[in-house]
Design a protein around this motif. Structure first.
Motif, mmCIF file in Angstrom:
data_model
loop_
_atom_site.group_PDB
_atom_site.id
_atom_site.type_symbol
_atom_site.label_atom_id
_atom_site.label_comp_id
_atom_site.label_asym_id
_atom_site.label_seq_id
_atom_site.Cartn_x
_atom_site.Cartn_y
_atom_site.Cartn_z
ATOM 1 N N GLY A 85 0.803 -1.220 0.000
ATOM 2 C CA GLY A 85 0.000 0.000 0.000
ATOM 3 C C GLY A 85 0.831 1.262 0.000
ATOM 4 N N ALA A 86 1.996 1.219 0.652
ATOM 5 C CA ALA A 86 2.862 2.397 0.677
ATOM 6 C C ALA A 86 3.607 2.576 -0.638
ATOM 7 N N LEU A 87 3.998 1.471 -1.265
ATOM 8 C CA LEU A 87 4.711 1.552 -2.535
ATOM 9 C C LEU A 87 3.780 1.941 -3.672
ATOM 10 N N PHE A 88 2.571 1.375 -3.666
ATOM 11 C CA PHE A 88 1.589 1.640 -4.723
ATOM 12 C C PHE A 88 0.288 2.175 -4.109
ATOM 13 N N PRO A 89 0.276 3.407 -3.615
ATOM 14 C CA PRO A 89 -0.960 3.942 -3.016
ATOM 15 C C PRO A 89 -2.044 4.122 -4.065
ATOM 16 N N ALA A 90 -3.294 4.098 -3.627
ATOM 17 C CA ALA A 90 -4.425 4.153 -4.548
ATOM 18 C C ALA A 90 -4.401 5.413 -5.410
ATOM 19 N N GLU A 91 -4.035 6.553 -4.811
ATOM 20 C CA GLU A 91 -4.065 7.816 -5.566
ATOM 21 C C GLU A 91 -3.056 7.829 -6.711
ATOM 22 N N MET A 92 -2.089 6.934 -6.674
ATOM 23 C CA MET A 92 -1.093 6.852 -7.731
ATOM 24 C C MET A 92 -1.712 6.474 -9.080
ATOM 25 N N MET A 121 -5.925 6.981 -14.144
ATOM 26 C CA MET A 121 -6.168 5.898 -15.099
ATOM 27 C C MET A 121 -7.629 5.468 -15.113
ATOM 28 N N TYR A 122 -8.407 5.952 -14.155
ATOM 29 C CA TYR A 122 -9.826 5.581 -14.051
ATOM 30 C C TYR A 122 -10.649 6.857 -13.951
ATOM 31 N N PRO A 123 -10.770 7.610 -15.059
ATOM 32 C CA PRO A 123 -11.397 8.943 -14.976
ATOM 33 C C PRO A 123 -12.911 8.916 -14.803
ATOM 34 N N ASN A 162 -18.550 5.806 -13.859
ATOM 35 C CA ASN A 162 -19.578 4.889 -14.357
ATOM 36 C C ASN A 162 -19.062 3.458 -14.384
ATOM 37 N N GLY A 163 -19.980 2.519 -14.421
ATOM 38 C CA GLY A 163 -19.601 1.114 -14.477
ATOM 39 C C GLY A 163 -19.247 0.568 -13.111
ATOM 40 N N ARG A 164 -18.937 -0.722 -13.080
ATOM 41 C CA ARG A 164 -18.627 -1.346 -11.803
ATOM 42 C C ARG A 164 -17.166 -1.114 -11.436
ATOM 43 N N PRO A 165 -16.829 -1.133 -10.152
ATOM 44 C CA PRO A 165 -15.448 -0.897 -9.743
ATOM 45 C C PRO A 165 -14.497 -1.943 -10.321
ATOM 46 N N SER A 166 -13.304 -1.504 -10.637
ATOM 47 C CA SER A 166 -12.289 -2.411 -11.155
ATOM 48 C C SER A 166 -11.638 -3.189 -10.010
ATOM 49 N N MET A 167 -10.792 -4.150 -10.389
ATOM 50 C CA MET A 167 -9.921 -4.763 -9.396
ATOM 51 C C MET A 167 -8.999 -3.669 -8.866
ATOM 52 N N ARG A 185 -2.344 -3.201 -18.245
ATOM 53 C CA ARG A 185 -1.151 -2.727 -18.956
ATOM 54 C C ARG A 185 -1.524 -1.734 -20.047
ATOM 55 N N ARG A 186 -2.665 -1.976 -20.699
ATOM 56 C CA ARG A 186 -3.096 -1.058 -21.748
ATOM 57 C C ARG A 186 -3.426 0.310 -21.149
ATOM 58 N N ARG A 187 -4.141 0.315 -20.036
ATOM 59 C CA ARG A 187 -4.424 1.583 -19.353
ATOM 60 C C ARG A 187 -3.115 2.284 -18.972
#
Length: 526
Positions: free
Chosen positions: A35-42, A46-48, A51-56, A110-112
């Protein structure tokens, strides 16, 4: 963007099976500090859309692709590890009974990532950790190198490329199918195979190439005038390239009668496959050739950490080591000792790096005499300011364009070579010796002299240049010599992620940990 809810499918593997995960491994580190290396806000940009269901949750996917590139696995193999290996489950925060996700989700992520404004954010995240630990503080050396990575497609011959390019135009361009039905007669392009000819008959092969090129040119010339989308425009451009790169007018043709044959030799910057138009023939040495891309690296030789990487097509002056090497060092804020082989030892590279304040340990390219064992450029007295050149026999001639020190200039001895007693050691040319003096000649001459006579320079080069070879070996280990993706963008993202994973593993081996929100190392040096 999916958020981590803190709930797992089954018992939390890290909490219940921590003793089974090897201490000091990348798995254990990610389990504890993911979580510290890859925080959510990072990953928020990529998810502007809401709409739609939440991603993994992207932290899970970022951890998964980091482990994937570290171990050189396919998407399917990665998901199998996530389902069956406790270490992977702990590292990515999955529960004991979690079946992970479909392998295609890794491709979507990876595409995102590759299409985002920061495709190399995983590498940047690890680079920030490197900076926070201070492991590179006071280390003023960088070693440069490159290696060829094989492309992910099969090299295609001329006939295969022509067929594939025509089919792409027929498929993507509106109205092209109707034009092909009328104008293209060499082959039925709806047939997925190759034309049926006697392939061991040279005349039959030449006739087929001639007919296919004619079909391609007629198709291009009769397409309806219209605005094309991206795919259609790319298909048309690809066909035009393929129709011209491998063929030339027939032996007895002046090029105006529409008769063609395969070019004798290889076209410069030749595309090797329509499936990956950016892959190229790569000559790492004069005798060794591969098809693919070049990975360019800058490392700190004491720690072995990658400070910058870049993946480029393997041909073209803008992708040469000396040019890309400048880009790799562009973000460095202080003067460095720069180590590299002869590929980085161009005059322009020396000039630009010297202007930036760097000390250069770049191996000079050897001079090649015009006569084996004869005189080289350094045997002539060359005064670039006075624009004169004096040969070993003592004859002095002026340089062309006396004021053009930033351009290529020539010194022609011509008749002075007639009857010269040293001619046999100097030139075989009937018109006499002509020297070409390139820009930054004085820099290159000084570099050759220093490399040949300065023992301190030689000792530093022998000590600090070789570690980059080990970094190259780490990079291609686990079958990573062959790329898995097509195109420069995707493969450059992969290269940065791979370098980030290797850096992370190296930092962990140096004792990387996090205390009170601060990254630090438990060992002071490498």
């Amino acid at each position: 963007m999916g958020e981590w809810a803190g709930e797992t499918v089954g018992p939390d593997v890290w909490e219940t099976c921590q003793e089974l995960v090897p201490a000091g491994s990348v798995f254990a580190f990610l389990a504890e500090h993911r979580g510290a290396l890859f925080p959510a806000e990072m990953f928020a940009d990529m998810y502007p859309s809401a709409n739609g269901r939440p991603s993994m949750p992207p932290q899970i996917l970022a951890s998964a692709i980091t482990l994937q590139v570290l171990h050189g696995l396919s998407d399917f193999e990665t998901v199998q590890e996530l389902r069956c290996d406790l270490r992977w489950k702990a590292a990515c925060g999955l529960g004991l009974h979690d079946m992970a996700f479909d392998p295609s989700l890794l491709a979507y992520f990876r595409r995102r990532l590759s299409r985002s404004t920061r495709p190399n954010r995983v590498f940047e995240a690890v680079r920030e950790v490197v900076k926070a630990t201070g492991v590179l503080k006071g280390k003023h050396r960088r070693a440069l190198d490159s290696t060829v990575l094989d492309d992910a497609v099969a090299t295609q011959d001329t006939v295969t490329q022509l067929l594939a390019a025509v089919r792409a135009v027929v498929r993507e361009v509106p109205g092209a199918a109707q034009v092909a039905a009328v104008e293209c007669t060499a082959h039925d392009y709806t047939d997925p195979g190759k034309p049926r000819i006697a392939w061991n008959d040279q005349a039959a092969r030449e006739a087929l190439v001639d007919a296919l090129v004619t079909d391609a040119l007629r198709l291009l010339g009769h397409l309806p005038e219209q605005q094309l989308g991206e795919k259609a425009a790319n298909a048309v451009g690809l066909l035009a390239l393929v129709a011209g790169q491998d063929v030339e007018p027939a032996e007895d043709s002046d090029g105006r009668d529409g008769r063609w044959r395969i070019t004798q030799g290889t076209a410069p910057n030749r595309m090797v496959s329509t499936m990956d138009p950016e892959a190229r023939h790569v000559h790492k040495t004069r005798s060794h050739q591969q098809d693919g891309y070049k990975a360019h690296l800058a490392i700190e030789p004491e720690t072995g950490l990658y400070t910058a990487v870049a993946l480029r097509p393997g041909a073209g002056p803008e992708h040469h080591e000396a040019q890309v090497g400048l880009d790799l060092l562009a973000d460095e804020n202080s003067p460095l000792d720069v180590f590299g082989d002869t590929a980085y030892s161009t005059g322009d590279a020396r000039h630009n790096l010297g202007q930036a304040g760097h000390r250069l340990f770049l191996k000079p390219a050897p001079l090649r005499p015009a006569v084996p064992g004869g005189f080289t450029l350094d045997d002539f007295a060359i005064d670039t300011l006075a624009a004169t050149v004096t040969c070993p026999q003592g004859h002095t001639v002026p340089l062309s364009d006396p004021s053009g020190q930033h351009h290529q200039r020539k010194a022609s001895f011509k008749d002075l070579c007639t009857g010269c007693p040293l001619r046999k050691r100097c030139t075989k040319a009937k018109a006499g010796r002509i020297l070409t003096i390139r820009p930054h000649h004085d820099l290159q001459t000084a570099a050759r002299h220093q490399a040949a006579t300065d023992p301190d320079w030689q000792a530093d080069y022998r000590r600090w240049r070789p570690p980059v070879e080990r970094a190259v070996a780490w990079l291609v280990h686990h079958g990573n010599r062959r790329l898995r993706y097509r195109g420069t963008i995707k493969n450059d993202t992969w290269l940065h992620t791979r370098a980030a994973a290797l850096n992370l593993r190296r930092l962990i081996n140096l004792g990387l940990t996090r205390t009170n929100g601060i990254w630090h190392l438990t060992t002071a040096t490498a």
